[in-house]
Design an enzyme around this catalytic site. Sequence first.
Site, PDB file in Angstrom:
ATOM      1  N   ILE A   1       0.933  -1.233   0.039  1.00  0.00           N
ATOM      2  CA  ILE A   1       0.137  -0.014   0.096  1.00  0.00           C
ATOM      3  C   ILE A   1       0.809   1.225  -0.093  1.00  0.00           C
ATOM      4  O   ILE A   1       0.537   2.270  -0.645  1.00  0.00           O
ATOM      5  CB  ILE A   1      -0.974   0.068   1.265  1.00  0.00           C
ATOM      6  CG1 ILE A   1      -1.767  -1.248   1.129  1.00  0.00           C
ATOM      7  CG2 ILE A   1      -1.736   1.212   1.153  1.00  0.00           C
ATOM      8  CD1 ILE A   1      -2.789  -1.097  -0.156  1.00  0.00           C
TER       9      ILE A   1
ATOM     10  N   GLY B   1      -6.111  -2.073   8.476  1.00  0.00           N
ATOM     11  CA  GLY B   1      -5.873  -3.254   9.225  1.00  0.00           C
ATOM     12  C   GLY B   1      -5.461  -2.701  10.825  1.00  0.00           C
ATOM     13  O   GLY B   1      -5.479  -3.566  11.585  1.00  0.00           O
TER      14      GLY B   1
ATOM     15  N   SER C   1     -11.002  -1.359   5.147  1.00  0.00           N
ATOM     16  CA  SER C   1     -10.218  -2.280   4.352  1.00  0.00           C
ATOM     17  C   SER C   1     -10.698  -1.973   2.708  1.00  0.00           C
ATOM     18  O   SER C   1     -11.627  -1.492   2.366  1.00  0.00           O
ATOM     19  CB  SER C   1     -10.684  -3.658   4.730  1.00  0.00           C
ATOM     20  OG  SER C   1     -11.774  -4.003   4.470  1.00  0.00           O
ATOM     21  N   CYS C   2      -9.743  -2.807   1.787  1.00  0.00           N
ATOM     22  CA  CYS C   2     -10.117  -2.756   0.501  1.00  0.00           C
ATOM     23  C   CYS C   2     -11.258  -3.339  -0.046  1.00  0.00           C
ATOM     24  O   CYS C   2     -12.188  -2.570  -0.423  1.00  0.00           O
ATOM     25  CB  CYS C   2      -8.866  -3.787  -0.148  1.00  0.00           C
ATOM     26  SG  CYS C   2      -8.965  -5.503   0.464  1.00  0.00           S
ATOM     27  N   ASN C   3     -11.899  -4.478   0.466  1.00  0.00           N
ATOM     28  CA  ASN C   3     -13.070  -5.039   0.420  1.00  0.00           C
ATOM     29  C   ASN C   3     -14.246  -3.875   0.712  1.00  0.00           C
ATOM     30  O   ASN C   3     -15.378  -3.822  -0.017  1.00  0.00           O
ATOM     31  CB  ASN C   3     -13.383  -6.232   1.132  1.00  0.00           C
ATOM     32  CG  ASN C   3     -12.845  -7.561   0.307  1.00  0.00           C
ATOM     33  OD1 ASN C   3     -13.344  -7.424  -1.190  1.00  0.00           O
ATOM     34  ND2 ASN C   3     -12.360  -8.477   0.630  1.00  0.00           N
TER      35      ASN C   3
ATOM     36  N   ARG D   1      -9.403 -13.123  -1.936  1.00  0.00           N
ATOM     37  CA  ARG D   1      -8.126 -13.580  -2.474  1.00  0.00           C
ATOM     38  C   ARG D   1      -7.265 -13.821  -0.974  1.00  0.00           C
ATOM     39  O   ARG D   1      -7.415 -13.235  -0.004  1.00  0.00           O
ATOM     40  CB  ARG D   1      -7.214 -12.344  -3.148  1.00  0.00           C
ATOM     41  CG  ARG D   1      -6.929 -11.191  -2.572  1.00  0.00           C
ATOM     42  CD  ARG D   1      -5.450 -11.258  -1.907  1.00  0.00           C
ATOM     43  NE  ARG D   1      -5.004 -10.045  -1.279  1.00  0.00           N
ATOM     44  CZ  ARG D   1      -5.290 -10.067  -0.028  1.00  0.00           C
ATOM     45  NH1 ARG D   1      -5.711 -10.874   0.711  1.00  0.00           N
ATOM     46  NH2 ARG D   1      -4.723  -8.890   0.571  1.00  0.00           N
TER      47      ARG D   1
ATOM     48  N   HIS E   1      -5.135 -12.190  -7.205  1.00  0.00           N
ATOM     49  CA  HIS E   1      -5.377 -10.989  -7.969  1.00  0.00           C
ATOM     50  C   HIS E   1      -6.853 -10.492  -7.848  1.00  0.00           C
ATOM     51  O   HIS E   1      -7.691 -10.626  -8.698  1.00  0.00           O
ATOM     52  CB  HIS E   1      -4.912 -11.091  -9.813  1.00  0.00           C
ATOM     53  CG  HIS E   1      -3.631 -11.308  -9.843  1.00  0.00           C
ATOM     54  ND1 HIS E   1      -2.738 -10.369  -9.492  1.00  0.00           N
ATOM     55  CD2 HIS E   1      -2.998 -12.244 -10.422  1.00  0.00           C
ATOM     56  CE1 HIS E   1      -1.470 -10.698  -9.821  1.00  0.00           C
ATOM     57  NE2 HIS E   1      -1.601 -11.747 -10.397  1.00  0.00           N
TER      58      HIS E   1
ATOM     59  N   GLN F   1      -7.363  -5.254  -4.757  1.00  0.00           N
ATOM     60  CA  GLN F   1      -7.116  -5.083  -3.220  1.00  0.00           C
ATOM     61  C   GLN F   1      -5.760  -4.219  -3.179  1.00  0.00           C
ATOM     62  O   GLN F   1      -5.570  -3.371  -2.020  1.00  0.00           O
ATOM     63  CB  GLN F   1      -6.805  -6.252  -2.470  1.00  0.00           C
ATOM     64  CG  GLN F   1      -5.518  -7.047  -2.593  1.00  0.00           C
ATOM     65  CD  GLN F   1      -5.411  -7.910  -3.822  1.00  0.00           C
ATOM     66  OE1 GLN F   1      -6.475  -7.929  -4.881  1.00  0.00           O
ATOM     67  NE2 GLN F   1      -4.125  -8.432  -3.979  1.00  0.00           N
TER      68      GLN F   1
END
Length: 341
Positions: A12, A113, A142-144, A171, A219, A302
């Site tokens: 990141i 996180g 978070s990314c999701n 993933r 991915h 992500q």
Amino acid sequence: MIKVGVVGYGVIGQRLADGVILQEDMELVGVAGNSKPTLAIRALKEKGMPYNLYMASFENKELFDELDIPLSGTLEDLVQKCDVILDATRAGVGAKNKELYKKYNKKAIFQGGEKNEVADVFFHGYANYDKGVGKDFLKLTSCNTTGLIRTVDCLDKAFGVEKIAITIIRRVADPGDYHRGLTNALKVDPAPSHQAVDLMTIMPHVQATGILVHTPVTHGHIITVVASLKEDINKEQLLEVFKAHPRIRVVKIADGFQGNAALFRYARDLGNPRGDMYETAVFDETIVKSGTDIMFAINIPQEAVVIPESIDAIRAALKMQVDGNEAVSLTNKYLGMGKWM
């Protein structure tokens, strides 16, 4: 110009640094790595050191000297030179770093996180920008959750959302990570997933629940969403609002976008650095009605999806723009988002 430092130069952190450089109203002071010359830092050296490199300590300085990697100072030096820090360290490290940021009265943005308690506000650029304005410590989703909220917030603003049910096909690790081993299995977490709980924290008026399934791929994630809206809409109405959103890209399976790997490959074909894609992709052919509910599937890249919202957080914390629409529009402009529209 707002002076920005990036602490943690991993998956990141590299992308945050690249994103800040593109902002015409921000200056990247430098990046802080850990105590060893990681592959990311070796690549930084081979690229000609476009960013000043700082270290948590000079404990292993000889390792950097051997590789002729110049160091600009310590983490503490970097913090003192900045107006705001983007902390992209491992979970738990950011909370420890917070004491240093407080020591020098610096604002900081933490990644998903970290625990929510590390920040004043659990932040998303589109869904609750106003809550982050002027705050000292913000934490990203978070990314999701970031990509999910983009789509749910988009629908909520257009039609009103009462509740959602999600399934996340997650993933297992980022590309290049080996710490979780080589697997040939799917793993189910207990419901509800933290993404559903986190969405309700950002958007408390929406009921959400979800199931998460870990998959042995790297991915991107796929999320299916079943949304109960306050209006009974059709597919065309849903497509209209999604296509108008700069951080949502509608793609078709018939065109070759069959899943996460196809989107990663397309990002590479576009020439995007590292194959990054900032956008949440919605698969056109997955949009179906079930009574008055509507269902669709999205792709979450992500490694890069949280970068725009991280930039939004800087704008909010430093009061660069008080109006959220103005702020996200500037972030989108400098990152080149929405150019396919």
